[in-house]
Design a protein around this motif. Structure first.
Motif, PDB file in Angstrom:
ATOM      1  N   ASN A   8       0.671  -1.476  -0.536  1.00 47.42           N
ATOM      2  CA  ASN A   8       0.094  -0.301  -0.140  1.00 47.42           C
ATOM      3  C   ASN A   8       0.656   1.366   0.234  1.00 47.42           C
ATOM      4  OD1 ASN A   8      -2.331  -1.024   0.009  1.00 47.42           O
ATOM      5  ND2 ASN A   8      -2.477  -1.955   2.002  1.00 47.42           N
ATOM      6  N   VAL A   9       2.086   1.165  -0.786  1.00 44.92           N
ATOM      7  CA  VAL A   9       3.064   2.647  -1.046  1.00 44.92           C
ATOM      8  C   VAL A   9       2.683   3.046  -1.885  1.00 44.92           C
ATOM      9  CG1 VAL A   9       5.343   3.032  -0.957  1.00 44.92           C
ATOM     10  CG2 VAL A   9       4.907   0.597   0.228  1.00 44.92           C
ATOM     11  N   LYS A  10       2.041   4.284  -1.845  1.00 44.41           N
ATOM     12  CA  LYS A  10       0.980   4.954  -3.380  1.00 44.41           C
ATOM     13  C   LYS A  10       2.374   5.796  -4.494  1.00 44.41           C
ATOM     14  CE  LYS A  10      -2.480   8.316  -4.434  1.00 44.41           C
ATOM     15  NZ  LYS A  10      -1.683   9.278  -5.649  1.00 44.41           N
ATOM     16  N   PRO A  11       2.707   5.072  -5.528  1.00 43.26           N
ATOM     17  CA  PRO A  11       3.636   5.200  -6.186  1.00 43.26           C
ATOM     18  C   PRO A  11       3.846   6.795  -7.223  1.00 43.26           C
ATOM     19  CG  PRO A  11       2.642   3.401  -7.486  1.00 43.26           C
ATOM     20  CD  PRO A  11       1.752   3.865  -5.720  1.00 43.26           C
ATOM     21  N   ASP A  12       4.453   7.855  -6.953  1.00 41.71           N
ATOM     22  CA  ASP A  12       3.923   8.503  -8.086  1.00 41.71           C
ATOM     23  C   ASP A  12       4.868   9.016  -9.196  1.00 41.71           C
ATOM     24  OD1 ASP A  12       6.831   8.586  -7.425  1.00 41.71           O
ATOM     25  OD2 ASP A  12       7.331  10.879  -6.886  1.00 41.71           O
ATOM     26  N   PHE A  13       4.893   9.455 -10.102  1.00 37.39           N
ATOM     27  CA  PHE A  13       4.523   9.527 -10.955  1.00 37.39           C
ATOM     28  C   PHE A  13       5.885   9.109 -12.008  1.00 37.39           C
ATOM     29  CE2 PHE A  13       8.366  13.440 -12.837  1.00 37.39           C
ATOM     30  CZ  PHE A  13       8.146  13.636 -11.643  1.00 37.39           C
ATOM     31  N   LEU A  14       7.183   8.849 -11.036  1.00 42.50           N
ATOM     32  CA  LEU A  14       8.121   8.685 -10.874  1.00 42.50           C
ATOM     33  C   LEU A  14       8.326   7.650 -11.189  1.00 42.50           C
ATOM     34  CD1 LEU A  14      10.494  11.284  -9.500  1.00 42.50           C
ATOM     35  CD2 LEU A  14      10.756  10.823 -11.597  1.00 42.50           C
ATOM     36  N   THR A  15       7.647   6.620 -10.261  1.00 38.47           N
ATOM     37  CA  THR A  15       7.695   5.520  -9.945  1.00 38.47           C
ATOM     38  C   THR A  15       7.404   4.765 -11.179  1.00 38.47           C
ATOM     39  OG1 THR A  15       6.821   5.997  -7.785  1.00 38.47           O
ATOM     40  CG2 THR A  15       7.737   3.668  -8.301  1.00 38.47           C
ATOM     41  N   MET A  16       6.278   5.320 -11.954  1.00 42.61           N
ATOM     42  CA  MET A  16       5.591   4.908 -13.008  1.00 42.61           C
ATOM     43  C   MET A  16       6.282   5.203 -13.940  1.00 42.61           C
ATOM     44  SD  MET A  16       2.677   4.192 -12.708  1.00 42.61           S
ATOM     45  CE  MET A  16       1.978   2.728 -14.020  1.00 42.61           C
ATOM     46  N   THR A  17       6.847   6.059 -13.746  1.00 44.99           N
ATOM     47  CA  THR A  17       7.965   5.717 -15.595  1.00 44.99           C
ATOM     48  C   THR A  17       8.628   5.180 -15.610  1.00 44.99           C
ATOM     49  OG1 THR A  17       7.155   8.812 -15.407  1.00 44.99           O
ATOM     50  CG2 THR A  17       9.512   8.296 -16.581  1.00 44.99           C
ATOM     51  N   ASP A  18       9.348   4.446 -13.932  1.00 44.28           N
ATOM     52  CA  ASP A  18      10.251   3.793 -14.169  1.00 44.28           C
ATOM     53  C   ASP A  18      10.138   2.425 -14.320  1.00 44.28           C
ATOM     54  OD1 ASP A  18      12.773   5.461 -14.213  1.00 44.28           O
ATOM     55  OD2 ASP A  18      12.750   5.410 -12.119  1.00 44.28           O
ATOM     56  N   VAL A  19       9.044   1.956 -13.941  1.00 42.44           N
ATOM     57  CA  VAL A  19       8.277   0.722 -13.763  1.00 42.44           C
ATOM     58  C   VAL A  19       7.999   0.166 -15.986  1.00 42.44           C
ATOM     59  CG1 VAL A  19       6.350   1.280 -12.803  1.00 42.44           C
ATOM     60  CG2 VAL A  19       7.769  -0.794 -12.335  1.00 42.44           C
ATOM     61  N   LEU A  20       7.264   1.679 -15.755  1.00 46.83           N
ATOM     62  CA  LEU A  20       7.418   1.825 -17.578  1.00 46.83           C
ATOM     63  C   LEU A  20       8.242   1.254 -18.712  1.00 46.83           C
ATOM     64  CD1 LEU A  20       4.525   4.017 -18.238  1.00 46.83           C
ATOM     65  CD2 LEU A  20       3.996   1.827 -18.172  1.00 46.83           C
ATOM     66  N   SER A  21       9.431   2.109 -17.767  1.00 51.55           N
ATOM     67  CA  SER A  21      10.591   1.611 -19.317  1.00 51.55           C
ATOM     68  C   SER A  21      11.285   0.215 -18.705  1.00 51.55           C
ATOM     69  CB  SER A  21      11.080   3.209 -18.800  1.00 51.55           C
ATOM     70  OG  SER A  21      13.116   2.487 -18.287  1.00 51.55           O
ATOM     71  N   ALA A  22      10.908  -0.183 -17.420  1.00 50.67           N
ATOM     72  CA  ALA A  22      11.333  -1.558 -17.323  1.00 50.67           C
ATOM     73  C   ALA A  22      10.157  -2.512 -18.312  1.00 50.67           C
ATOM     74  CB  ALA A  22      11.373  -1.848 -15.840  1.00 50.67           C
ATOM     75  N   CYS A  23       8.846  -2.201 -18.304  1.00 48.18           N
ATOM     76  CA  CYS A  23       8.198  -2.913 -18.627  1.00 48.18           C
ATOM     77  C   CYS A  23       8.845  -2.695 -20.337  1.00 48.18           C
ATOM     78  CB  CYS A  23       7.142  -2.522 -18.867  1.00 48.18           C
ATOM     79  SG  CYS A  23       5.896  -3.836 -18.432  1.00 48.18           S
ATOM     80  N   ALA A  24       9.125  -2.099 -20.814  1.00 48.38           N
ATOM     81  CA  ALA A  24       9.393  -1.893 -21.994  1.00 48.38           C
ATOM     82  C   ALA A  24      10.765  -2.657 -22.469  1.00 48.38           C
ATOM     83  CB  ALA A  24       9.964   0.064 -22.733  1.00 48.38           C
ATOM     84  N   HIS A  25      11.552  -2.587 -21.789  1.00 54.45           N
ATOM     85  CA  HIS A  25      12.392  -3.136 -21.921  1.00 54.45           C
ATOM     86  C   HIS A  25      12.278  -4.814 -21.953  1.00 54.45           C
ATOM     87  CE1 HIS A  25      15.123   0.687 -20.755  1.00 54.45           C
ATOM     88  NE2 HIS A  25      15.971  -0.307 -22.106  1.00 54.45           N
ATOM     89  N   LEU A  26      11.084  -4.895 -21.006  1.00 52.86           N
ATOM     90  CA  LEU A  26      11.044  -6.925 -21.085  1.00 52.86           C
ATOM     91  C   LEU A  26      10.643  -6.641 -21.841  1.00 52.86           C
ATOM     92  CD1 LEU A  26      10.110  -7.062 -17.068  1.00 52.86           C
ATOM     93  CD2 LEU A  26      12.047  -8.308 -18.132  1.00 52.86           C
ATOM     94  N   GLY A  27       9.857  -5.951 -22.869  1.00 54.44           N
ATOM     95  CA  GLY A  27       8.513  -6.268 -24.259  1.00 54.44           C
ATOM     96  C   GLY A  27       7.729  -6.779 -23.692  1.00 54.44           C
ATOM     97  N   SER A  28       7.161  -6.216 -22.217  1.00 53.42           N
ATOM     98  CA  SER A  28       5.934  -7.462 -22.244  1.00 53.42           C
ATOM     99  C   SER A  28       4.889  -6.161 -22.576  1.00 53.42           C
ATOM    100  CB  SER A  28       5.727  -8.037 -20.595  1.00 53.42           C
ATOM    101  OG  SER A  28       5.005  -8.142 -20.298  1.00 53.42           O
TER     102      SER A  28
END
Length: 506
Positions: free
Chosen positions: A241-261
């Motif tokens: 229950n830790v609320k992500p902010d726009f930077l968390t979102m940006t980085d996790v999306l970037s991780a996802c982009a690299h995973l190609g998922s």
DNA sequence: TTGGTAGAGA
């Protein structure tokens, strides 16, 4: 001017300098440095006097504007009004010069302060740290008559930026009572040094984590190419229950982009919408990149068009994404739209555009864009832009033009440019241009890398010239590399016999 | 009512 009229109407009824000071400070906090300066001008026009409360936020505004002219004018104002002798104004002057990168001026202010408290010392320490003068910072740190927790934390963050793990740890261990900033900075030291195991150890030990702690770890995983771990940590964050902010979102999306998922990316997109984090241009850009890298150009376009707040990063991401998938014309059309929207391109825009032209075979469009960089926008092409152009010309079989461009470029050509043209020489069976290019490389007095020697050897091997191929192979500092990196030369009894592009059996 | 420390997009 409308603002000034409104402001004077609102505030002239209460000609209280306290209100004006508060107003100036609020403007700066909101990120509206220009308005803060205009408010000050308005204040002066009304005959009100600035005081020691007025100047600190104004000096901050000058730093925010990166305006040395405003900085000097305001410094002059502090002298004229006599407030340059006030401790808080002096510290603010020091910080303003430091933010502008004028460390010498910051030091002058510091040296001329008759009384220095711990905040003044810390400000000077930070000036050295943020300008990467760690030797000066260390000397100052050891000579400080007063230190507080910030002094230690500033030092750790300085070492973090330089990847100096041991020095940072030594400072960290000296802190009697650490706060979250100390821990976060120490975690950053390890993520910057590429040691995610140690970073994670500290992360687990840290009793009270904040959003910066989580973001430092997520970013650390992404920077160290541990994409699955970044996504896992994000899930752990949500589970806790830790609320992500726009930077968390940006980085996790970037991780996802690299995973190609794409599946995971879609889920993250829905989550970002639910949390209303998708309106940030950072997140919009990350979504566009994620969809484009996962092969969903249509979704990337949808995100782009639906976004209410597009900045240059968003435009660059969609142009590059379209170009990468071969939609050269669409990329160029979007560039036209971008110009219609009065958005100035930057050097990254042109990398996307030139790549788009290269992938779609739009040679003349690419050349025109390349020429417009300096002429229309004052952007000097970097080596990356020359690289794109060599690629574009090479793909279009215009090997001589590519060679001429390399010859004329004001940079030392690197391995990737060499590789682009040499492989085109192999594909288009043009040994002459390949040899001309080699001579050009040879004429420039520089150290050759093993990779370059291998490319020369491969060129000759491709044309069946085994003697030359062997000669260049022998120049490699570590010819064993040929046996371990999937080199395209087959060696039997010390002689190169066959060229097999892309194979790794030797 | 005022000055200083951590993460921050290609």
């Amino acid at each position: 001017m409308a603002f000034l009229a409104c402001n004077s109407n609102c505030l002239s009824k209460v000609p209280d300098s306290r209100r004006w000071n508060k107003n100036i400070k609020e403007q700066v906090l909101k990120g509206n440095a220009k308005k803060a300066i205009l408010t000050y001008i308005n204040m002066k026009e009304l005959g009100l006097h600035a005081d020691n409360y007025t100047f600190p936020p104004l000096l901050q505004a000058a730093a925010d504007l990166s305006s040395s002219f405003t900085a000097l004018a305001l410094h002059g104002q502090t002298i004229k009004t006599g407030f340059c002798c006030h401790l808080f104004v002096q510290t603010a002057l020091l910080n303003m010069y430091s933010s502008l990168g004028f460390i010498g001026d910051a030091h002058n202010v510091f040296e001329n302060m008759p009384l220095k408290d711990v905040v003044a010392w810390n400000s000077m320490l930070d000036a050295y740290v943020s300008s990467e003068q760690m030797d000066n910072a260390t000397l100052l740190f050891h000579s400080m008559p007063l230190k507080d927790l910030s002094s230690f934390n500033i030092m750790i963050s300085g070492y973090a930026n330089m990847g100096r793990t041991v020095s940072a740890r030594s400072i960290f261990d000296q802190i009697p009572t650490k706060d979250t900033v100390s821990w976060n900075s120490m975690i950053l030291v390890h993520t910057n040094a590429g040691d995610m195991v140690e970073a994670h150890k500290l992360f687990k030990e840290l009793p009270v984590k904040n959003i910066i702690t989580w973001n430092t770890m997520v970013r650390g995983y992404v920077r160290n190419e541990l994409y699955a771990e970044a996504v896992d940590l994000f899930e752990e964050m949500r589970a806790g229950n830790v609320k992500p902010d726009f930077l968390t979102m940006t980085d996790v999306l970037s991780a996802c982009a690299h995973l190609g998922s794409l599946e995971r990316g879609n889920k993250l997109h829905i989550y970002a919408k639910d949390c209303r984090l998708d309106s940030s241009p950072h997140v919009t850009t990350a979504l566009i990149v994620m969809y484009a890298k996962c092969g969903s150009t249509l979704k990337a376009l949808e995100v782009f068009y639906k976004s209410q707040c597009k900045d240059i990063y968003c435009w660059n991401a969609i142009i590059a994404g379209l170009g990468f998938h071969g939609y050269g014309y669409s990329a160029l059309k979007l560039y036209d739209k971008m110009r219609e929207n009065c958005i100035m391109p930057d050097d990254i825009t042109f990398i996307g555009l030139l790549n788009a032209c290269a992938h779609a075979g739009l040679v003349e469009d690419g050349c025109q864009l390349f020429n417009s960089m300096e002429k229309e926008f004052g952007i000097s092409p970097k080596i990356e832009h020359y690289g794109c152009m060599v690629d574009l010309l090479s793909r279009a079989k215009l090997l001589d033009r590519a060679f001429q461009l390399i010859q004329a470029m004001p940079f030392e050509p690197g391995e990737s440019i060499l590789g682009a043209l040499l492989s085109a020489c192999v594909i288009h069976r043009d040994l002459d241009t390949g040899e001309k290019l080699m001579k050009l490389y040879f004429a420039r007095t520089r150290q050759f890398s093993d990779g370059e020697f291998m490319m020369f050897a491969n060129l000759y091997a491709a044309f069946g010239k085994w003697e030359e191929a062997n000669r260049w192979r022998d120049k490699m500092n570590n010819s064993g590399i040929a046996k371990t990196t999937g080199c395209s030369i087959i060696e039997v009894n010390g002689r190169i016999h066959k060229f097999l592009a892309g194979e790794s059996r030797i």
